[in-house]
Design a protein around this motif. Sequence first.
Motif, PDB file in Angstrom:
ATOM      1  N   LEU A  52       5.350   6.953   4.232  1.00  0.00           N
ATOM      2  CA  LEU A  52       4.041   6.449   4.643  1.00  0.00           C
ATOM      3  C   LEU A  52       4.165   5.284   5.615  1.00  0.00           C
ATOM      4  O   LEU A  52       3.341   5.146   6.528  1.00  0.00           O
ATOM      5  CB  LEU A  52       3.212   6.056   3.420  1.00  0.00           C
ATOM      6  CG  LEU A  52       2.721   7.232   2.583  1.00  0.00           C
ATOM      7  CD1 LEU A  52       2.103   6.742   1.283  1.00  0.00           C
ATOM      8  CD2 LEU A  52       1.738   8.078   3.369  1.00  0.00           C
ATOM      9  N   ALA A 109       0.961   3.895  -3.176  1.00  0.00           N
ATOM     10  CA  ALA A 109       0.622   5.318  -3.068  1.00  0.00           C
ATOM     11  C   ALA A 109       1.765   6.168  -3.616  1.00  0.00           C
ATOM     12  O   ALA A 109       1.530   7.141  -4.346  1.00  0.00           O
ATOM     13  CB  ALA A 109       0.322   5.683  -1.615  1.00  0.00           C
ATOM     14  N   GLY A 111       0.774  -1.239   0.000  1.00  0.00           N
ATOM     15  CA  GLY A 111       0.000   0.000   0.000  1.00  0.00           C
ATOM     16  C   GLY A 111       0.807   1.291   0.000  1.00  0.00           C
ATOM     17  O   GLY A 111       0.590   2.155  -0.860  1.00  0.00           O
ATOM     18  N   THR A 168       8.192   6.312  -5.508  1.00  0.00           N
ATOM     19  CA  THR A 168       7.716   5.039  -4.964  1.00  0.00           C
ATOM     20  C   THR A 168       8.469   4.687  -3.692  1.00  0.00           C
ATOM     21  O   THR A 168       7.869   4.344  -2.670  1.00  0.00           O
ATOM     22  CB  THR A 168       7.864   3.914  -6.002  1.00  0.00           C
ATOM     23  OG1 THR A 168       7.142   4.267  -7.187  1.00  0.00           O
ATOM     24  CG2 THR A 168       7.351   2.586  -5.471  1.00  0.00           C
TER      25      THR A 168
END
Length: 125
Positions: A85, A48, A44, A78
């Motif tokens: 994140l 994102a 994930g 990436t």
Amino acid sequence: MAHPIRRAVGAFVLDVLLVVLFAAIGRRSHDESGAAAGVLSTAGPFLAGLVLGWVVSLAVRRSAPVSVNSAVSVWFATVFFGMVLRVLTGRGIAVSFVIVASVVLAVFLLGWRWAAGFIARRLTS
């Protein structure tokens, strides 16, 4: 020659699949559950980052990042935003993980573009 939109969609889909493969390989190498939800949870943050890299590339370059040179920013986004994140969601990162993720995602996201360009040059010469 493939239609530019079809090439862009194909490149994006391949990038997504390779990021998911990266997560699946990582989970497998650490003997974590291979359930689809677990793989997608791991992938994930990097997905994102990938989407953000594509959006920025499309906005700045006004073209899809289908060549190696144009995809370096996608690879960087990436990795960078994937790591950010992970930290923001309470998942840890280690220097070794950053290095491995950077190398593997470079091979995946830039490697297929290099191979496709190499083959295309061979076919036209």
